[in-house]
Structure formats: C-alpha cells, structure tokens
Design an enzyme around this catalytic site. Structure first.
Site, PDB file in Angstrom:
ATOM      1  N   ASP A   9      47.115  37.038  44.561  1.00  0.00           N
ATOM      2  CA  ASP A   9      46.379  35.805  44.319  1.00  0.00           C
ATOM      3  C   ASP A   9      47.397  34.795  43.771  1.00  0.00           C
ATOM      4  O   ASP A   9      48.458  35.189  43.274  1.00  0.00           O
ATOM      5  CB  ASP A   9      45.278  36.097  43.280  1.00  0.00           C
ATOM      6  CG  ASP A   9      44.667  34.826  42.728  1.00  0.00           C
ATOM      7  OD1 ASP A   9      44.189  34.005  43.531  1.00  0.00           O
ATOM      8  OD2 ASP A   9      44.681  34.645  41.492  1.00  0.00           O
ATOM      9  N   ASP A  11      46.720  31.154  41.822  1.00  0.00           N
ATOM     10  CA  ASP A  11      46.444  30.526  40.520  1.00  0.00           C
ATOM     11  C   ASP A  11      46.075  31.566  39.475  1.00  0.00           C
ATOM     12  O   ASP A  11      45.200  32.401  39.694  1.00  0.00           O
ATOM     13  CB  ASP A  11      45.298  29.518  40.652  1.00  0.00           C
ATOM     14  CG  ASP A  11      45.678  28.365  41.561  1.00  0.00           C
ATOM     15  OD1 ASP A  11      46.665  27.690  41.253  1.00  0.00           O
ATOM     16  OD2 ASP A  11      45.006  28.161  42.586  1.00  0.00           O
ATOM     17  N   SER A  44      44.329  33.858  48.543  1.00  0.00           N
ATOM     18  CA  SER A  44      43.891  32.844  47.574  1.00  0.00           C
ATOM     19  C   SER A  44      42.638  32.127  48.058  1.00  0.00           C
ATOM     20  O   SER A  44      42.341  32.109  49.255  1.00  0.00           O
ATOM     21  CB  SER A  44      45.022  31.822  47.396  1.00  0.00           C
ATOM     22  OG  SER A  44      44.579  30.684  46.701  1.00  0.00           O
ATOM     23  N   GLY A  45      41.930  31.514  47.112  1.00  0.00           N
ATOM     24  CA  GLY A  45      40.800  30.663  47.472  1.00  0.00           C
ATOM     25  C   GLY A  45      41.258  29.318  48.006  1.00  0.00           C
ATOM     26  O   GLY A  45      40.472  28.549  48.544  1.00  0.00           O
ATOM     27  N   LYS A 193      38.406  38.201  50.241  1.00  0.00           N
ATOM     28  CA  LYS A 193      39.839  38.518  50.361  1.00  0.00           C
ATOM     29  C   LYS A 193      40.077  39.913  50.948  1.00  0.00           C
ATOM     30  O   LYS A 193      40.977  40.106  51.764  1.00  0.00           O
ATOM     31  CB  LYS A 193      40.522  38.395  48.996  1.00  0.00           C
ATOM     32  CG  LYS A 193      40.605  36.954  48.489  1.00  0.00           C
ATOM     33  CD  LYS A 193      41.379  36.886  47.175  1.00  0.00           C
ATOM     34  CE  LYS A 193      41.388  35.490  46.608  1.00  0.00           C
ATOM     35  NZ  LYS A 193      42.219  35.373  45.406  1.00  0.00           N
ATOM     36  N   ASP A 216      43.211  37.876  39.124  1.00  0.00           N
ATOM     37  CA  ASP A 216      42.775  37.548  37.755  1.00  0.00           C
ATOM     38  C   ASP A 216      41.332  37.085  37.658  1.00  0.00           C
ATOM     39  O   ASP A 216      40.783  37.010  36.570  1.00  0.00           O
ATOM     40  CB  ASP A 216      43.683  36.461  37.157  1.00  0.00           C
ATOM     41  CG  ASP A 216      43.415  35.093  37.773  1.00  0.00           C
ATOM     42  OD1 ASP A 216      43.244  34.125  37.031  1.00  0.00           O
ATOM     43  OD2 ASP A 216      43.372  34.992  39.017  1.00  0.00           O
ATOM     44  N   ASN A 219      36.891  36.083  42.266  1.00  0.00           N
ATOM     45  CA  ASN A 219      37.090  36.118  43.721  1.00  0.00           C
ATOM     46  C   ASN A 219      38.160  37.136  44.144  1.00  0.00           C
ATOM     47  O   ASN A 219      38.444  37.286  45.327  1.00  0.00           O
ATOM     48  CB  ASN A 219      37.435  34.715  44.264  1.00  0.00           C
ATOM     49  CG  ASN A 219      38.703  34.139  43.683  1.00  0.00           C
ATOM     50  OD1 ASN A 219      39.203  34.584  42.654  1.00  0.00           O
ATOM     51  ND2 ASN A 219      39.247  33.130  44.331  1.00  0.00           N
TER      52      ASN A 219
END
Length: 266
Positions: A9, A11, A44-45, A193, A216, A219
C-alpha cells in the site's frame, strides 16, 4: 521462505509523512528483487496516474493494483478494469447528497471527476491522489468513462459513524472502506486489493503463500488476509493490526523497506 511477489500500500505504509520514500534504498532492493525474480506490486486506493509518478524510471516495469483493485495495470498493459453499473452510479450520488458533511470524487479509468462547486481546499486535496481530476458542473452528467469507484472525504472524527450509515444506506450496491485521513472509498463488491493481486498471480503462476503484503488501513484488510506473509505498520489502524501476521516499524521508520530487505535475505 519463498516470496515471489511483494505488494505494498502507499499512503501510511510505503510512503512516509512527507509523501516520499527512501529512493536510494528502494533502488538497491529493487535490483535484488529483479535478480531473484520477485514481482513488486503497488496496491493502493489512489489513481494509476498518481501512483506511477512515484516511480518515474521504472513505472513501465511495475504492476499497479490501483483504485483499490478496480484498475490493474502490469508493465503498462491493462489487466483488469471494474465497472459500476451507470444506474447504480446515479442511485449512489442521490444517496450521497444526503450526507451534508461529505465531499465526493467520482473515479473513472480516464480521469476522476469533482463537482466544480466543491471548495478549493477539497479539490487541492483531491489532486494529490488524482493527477487527472476534472471539474464538472454535475457528477450526475459524467457518462463518457468507465466509472469504478467513489472517493469520499469526511471530518476524521465522523468516519466511524459515517461508515455505519453508508453501509445501511447503500446496501450492497457499493462497499464503503476507510482509507485513512478521513477518506472513505466506495468500491465494487468483491473488487478489492486482494482481487487485483489474484489477477496478477494468475498471470504469473504465483500462489497465495508466496505473496507478502504491507498495509495500514481498512482497505488493506482483504489483501493482508489473502497474503501468506502479511505486515501492518505500527502506525496502522487497530483493527488492521489484528489481521496481519506481524506489526512492523512505522512508515516514518522505513518499516516496509527494512522488512523487504529481510525477506530478500540481504
């Protein structure tokens, strides 16, 4: 232990609080990954165009599970694109209009879209995560794109309550997941994901127990449960820490790169 794929991931995980990473250390480890035949995947989103900007020299070699799994690109080639039914887009926008504190970005393959009436501060916030962000008079009129995600922003302290309300209001049209900093993504049911990782695993013949994943936030849950080796940052959300096999150093302490170094046996 054999790891053939490392999924990170961005962020709060791979990126530090300055939205950057130790580029020199990563570059050394990336060479080792290539030598060992280990695939490096960004999960990642965020938008694909934003994610690849972090790896200008090698973005054409990497694989991206972007938009929380709705858009998967490997070595510049499209592997999977999700789509939300246009009728559901209209229904969800109608429901979101009742959430007065929220701000909405509608995410598509070609661009993300934001209502031109939104405050400048929100649009600037959005541009950090969506390098292609178009202002439009009305989100209801966005038609000429494959749309696959809503990105919402709420005051941080409201997020737990809003998640519950969204679940109730939306049913199973789209699934709300927290992505940190007061951000909530509405994703296609079953398209997360882990689903994106599975598409890449099929491509490369990699089994779940050969995958290492780092995250973290809410998601990341499916991805962490899916991977044979799962790591959550010490700065991660409490319910996410429970889902991972190990808690590692924070995103500001090079947690991901130090663990990758260990996994590669360097």
């Amino acid at each position: 232990m054999t790891v053939k794929m490392i999924a990170v991931d961005m962020d709060g995980t791979f990126l530090n609080s300055q939205q950057d990473y130790d580029r020199e250390k990563f570059s050394q480890l990336y060479q080792v990954m290539k030598q060992q035949g280990v695939r490096f995947v960004i999960a990642s989103g965020n938008q694909y165009y934003q994610l690849k900007s972090f790896f200008p020299e090698i973005e054409g070699e990497l694989s991206f599970v972007a938009e929380n799994g709705a858009y998967v690109v490997s070595e510049g080639e499209e592997i999977f694109t999700g789509e939300i039914d246009p009728e559901i887009i209209q229904e969800v926008l109608t429901i979101l209009a009742k959430f007065k504190q929220g701000h909405t970005i509608l995410c598509g393959k070609n661009s993300a879209y934001v209502n031109e009436d939104e405050p400048d501060s929100f649009i600037e916030h959005g541009q950090k995560y969506y390098h292609r962000l178009k202002k439009v008079p009305n989100l209801f009129d966005v038609k000429d794109d494959t749309l696959f995600k809503f990105a919402l922003s709420f005051p941080v302290e409201q997020v737990p309550e809003v998640l519950v309300q969204l679940h109730e209001a939306l049913g199973d049209k789209v699934i709300p997941v927290s992505s940190g900093h007061g951000d909530i993504d509405l994703i296609i049911p079953g398209i997360h994901k882990a689903h994106g990782l599975m598409k890449l695993q099929e491509l490369w013949g990699i089994k779940n127990h050969e995958v290492a994943a780092f995250g973290d936030s809410g998601n990341d849950l499916e991805m962490l449960k899916h991977a044979g080796y799962s790591y959550v940052m010490s700065n991660g959300q409490p319910r996410v820490k429970v889902a991972a096999k190990e808690i590692i150093l924070s995103n500001d302490e090079n947690g991901v790169l130090l663990k990758i170094e260990e996994l590669l046996g360097n």
